[in-house]
Every structure is written in structure tokens, then in C-alpha cells.
Design a protein around this motif. Structure first.
Motif, PDB file in Angstrom:
ATOM      1  N   GLU A 159       0.937  -1.125   0.004  1.00  0.00           N
ATOM      2  CA  GLU A 159       0.239   0.168  -0.181  1.00  0.00           C
ATOM      3  C   GLU A 159       0.655   1.250   0.147  1.00  0.00           C
ATOM      4  N   ALA A 160       2.044   1.069   1.196  1.00  0.00           N
ATOM      5  CA  ALA A 160       2.307   2.347   0.366  1.00  0.00           C
ATOM      6  C   ALA A 160       3.413   2.656  -0.408  1.00  0.00           C
ATOM      7  N   THR A 177      14.729   6.950  -9.074  1.00  0.00           N
ATOM      8  CA  THR A 177      13.774   8.161  -8.494  1.00  0.00           C
ATOM      9  C   THR A 177      12.613   9.395  -8.878  1.00  0.00           C
ATOM     10  N   VAL A 178      12.399   9.788  -7.980  1.00  0.00           N
ATOM     11  CA  VAL A 178      11.085  10.187  -8.304  1.00  0.00           C
ATOM     12  C   VAL A 178      10.522  10.812  -9.571  1.00  0.00           C
ATOM     13  N   ALA A 179      11.426  11.215 -10.928  1.00  0.00           N
ATOM     14  CA  ALA A 179      11.185  11.115 -12.412  1.00  0.00           C
ATOM     15  C   ALA A 179      11.334   9.786 -12.817  1.00  0.00           C
ATOM     16  N   ASN A 180      12.055   8.205 -12.586  1.00  0.00           N
ATOM     17  CA  ASN A 180      11.351   7.351 -13.085  1.00  0.00           C
ATOM     18  C   ASN A 180      11.150   6.426 -12.190  1.00  0.00           C
ATOM     19  N   VAL A 184       5.368  -4.446  -7.796  1.00  0.00           N
ATOM     20  CA  VAL A 184       4.249  -3.404  -6.687  1.00  0.00           C
ATOM     21  C   VAL A 184       4.865  -2.342  -5.724  1.00  0.00           C
ATOM     22  N   VAL A 185       5.946  -2.204  -5.641  1.00  0.00           N
ATOM     23  CA  VAL A 185       6.612  -1.343  -4.338  1.00  0.00           C
ATOM     24  C   VAL A 185       7.963  -1.171  -5.120  1.00  0.00           C
ATOM     25  N   VAL A 186       8.755  -0.281  -4.375  1.00  0.00           N
ATOM     26  CA  VAL A 186      10.157   0.452  -5.046  1.00  0.00           C
ATOM     27  C   VAL A 186      11.160   0.426  -3.931  1.00  0.00           C
ATOM     28  N   PHE A 215       4.542   7.957  -6.167  1.00  0.00           N
ATOM     29  CA  PHE A 215       3.786   6.556  -6.381  1.00  0.00           C
ATOM     30  C   PHE A 215       2.084   6.728  -6.571  1.00  0.00           C
ATOM     31  N   GLU A 216       2.009   8.015  -5.945  1.00  0.00           N
ATOM     32  CA  GLU A 216       0.429   7.741  -5.861  1.00  0.00           C
ATOM     33  C   GLU A 216       0.019   8.161  -7.455  1.00  0.00           C
TER      34      GLU A 216
END
Length: 213
Positions: free
Chosen positions: A12-13, A164-167, A177-179, A208-209
């Protein structure tokens, strides 16, 4: 917290903060900043000085909250056991060590081993692993998730290294499912800029959202 609940909360996170630091104090400040930014899953690495003490302090500090503290860079079952006794609710390893998997299964603790091959991923699943860590993910790029899911469509994967935020959206769109993220998330800590760490954490959560919609 039961293993299946920890697994659900991690999914979920969507983002696991890989916490490294030059001291226990720096590591705890990173956790504080990251949690303020909205990331709830903390992977306290064994590369921090006195890592078991760091885990204990983080667990005690965030007891009763929605913050989940686990251990990372766990290289063997002995270290995994020490982390579990210190309160770690999940174990992450940079490679696949069967004895560590057995130990975690024995105590019903979530374990996410690192793999680089389909063979290792299959072995992990045979030993009851729920999420396999692709590491180092920056050697492959997001397409590796699709490659793994070709023969293993039932597998859940967590890329770590180079996210990263960008990729981030590319990894999620590829099937992760999660990074896991460390250096790009906590780079502000190197200069004592924990406000930057908090800001970056918020960006990761927002990314992510947006990616999962």
C-alpha cells in the motif's frame, strides 16, 4: 504485527526508504524526515554504525504509529535473527541466502531477498518469499520487471537502486509492486539538509500515488 499485514502495508505504501548514515544520530534524523514526508516503510541498513541499536531506537520511537521498521543489507541468518530480536518487522537482503529465508520463515517474518536471475527468483518463491528485490536495479532499467514477469507472472518485484522521483512511474508501469530508494531520497542528509529529505520523500509519495492510478 503479522507477516501478511506487514506485506499489505508495504504494498500500500509503495515506497521503501533505504536508510543509511554515518552515525546512529544521522540515521534517526533521516527516519524522522522521511516519515514527515509521508513514507511509512523504513529499511534500516546494516551499514549504519551500531545498526542493531539503531533498529531498537527506531522501533521504540515509532511504536504505536503507522511507521514500519525493518532491516536491510542483511547478509546472513545470524544477522537476520539479531534484527528480528531488535524489533525489525521485515528483512531485506542484497542477495539470495537460503538460510536467511529459512530463518525468517521459521519466525514468520517477511523477507525480501535480492536476485539478478530468474533462477534465483524461482528459488526465492520456492522458499515462500512474497516479494523479490531486483538489485541492483539500475543495471537493468524498468524493462527487467517485464522480463521477469514473462516466465513468472505470479511474482511480485521490488526494484532497488537507481529509482528516482522522475522514473518511479516507469517501474510501476512495468509491473513493480513497490520500489526501494536510498541515495536519491536521502541525499540531503549528506549536507545536513533534512528539510530536503522530507521534501524528497513527499515527492516520492506523490509520484507513487500518481503512477498507480
Amino acid at each position: 504485527m503479522r507477516r501478511e499485514v506487514v506485506l499489505q502495508k508495504i504494498k500500500e505504501a509503495g515506497v521503501v526508504a533505504v536508510v543509511r548514515g554515518d552515525s546512529k544520530e544521522e540515521a534517526i534524523k533521516i527516519v524522522d524526515a522521511v516519515s514527515k514526508g509521508g513514507i511509512k516503510i523504513m529499511e534500516m541498513t546494516m551499514t549504519v554504525p551500531n545498526p542493531i541499536d539503531v533498529i531498537k531506537e527506531a522501533v521504540e520511537k515509532y511504536e504505536g504509529t503507522d511507521i514500519i521498521v525493518g532491516a536491510g543489507t542483511v547478509l546472513d541468518s545470524e544477522t537476520a535473527r539479531a534484527c528480528i530480536l531488535a524489533g525489525a518487522q521485515f528483512i531485506v537482503s542484497p542477495y539470495l541466502d537460503v538460510e536467511t529465508l529459512k530463518l525468517c520463515n521459521r519466525y514468520k517474518v517477511l523477507v525480501m531477498p535480492g536476485v539478478m536471475t530468474v533462477k534465483d527468483a524461482v528459488t526465492a518463491f520456492e522458499y515462500g518469499v512474497d516479494v523479490v528485490k531486483i538489485f541492483p536495479a539500475n543495471l537493468y532499467g524498468p524493462s527487467v520487471i517485464k522480463s521477469f514477469k514473462g516466465p513468472l507472472p505470479q511474482g511480485d518485484f521490488m526494484p532497488t537502486g537507481g529509482v528516482t522521483v522522475a522514473n518511479l512511474h516507469e517501474w510501476i508501469e512495468a509491473g513493480a509492486v513497490v520500489v526501494g530508494t536510498g541515495g536519491d531520497l536521502t541525499k540531503g542528509a549528506k549536507t545536513g539538509d533534512f528539510e530536503l529529505v522530507e521534501k524528497t520523500a513527499k515527492q516520492f509519495v506523490e509520484a507513487f500515488e500518481k503512477a498507480k492510478k
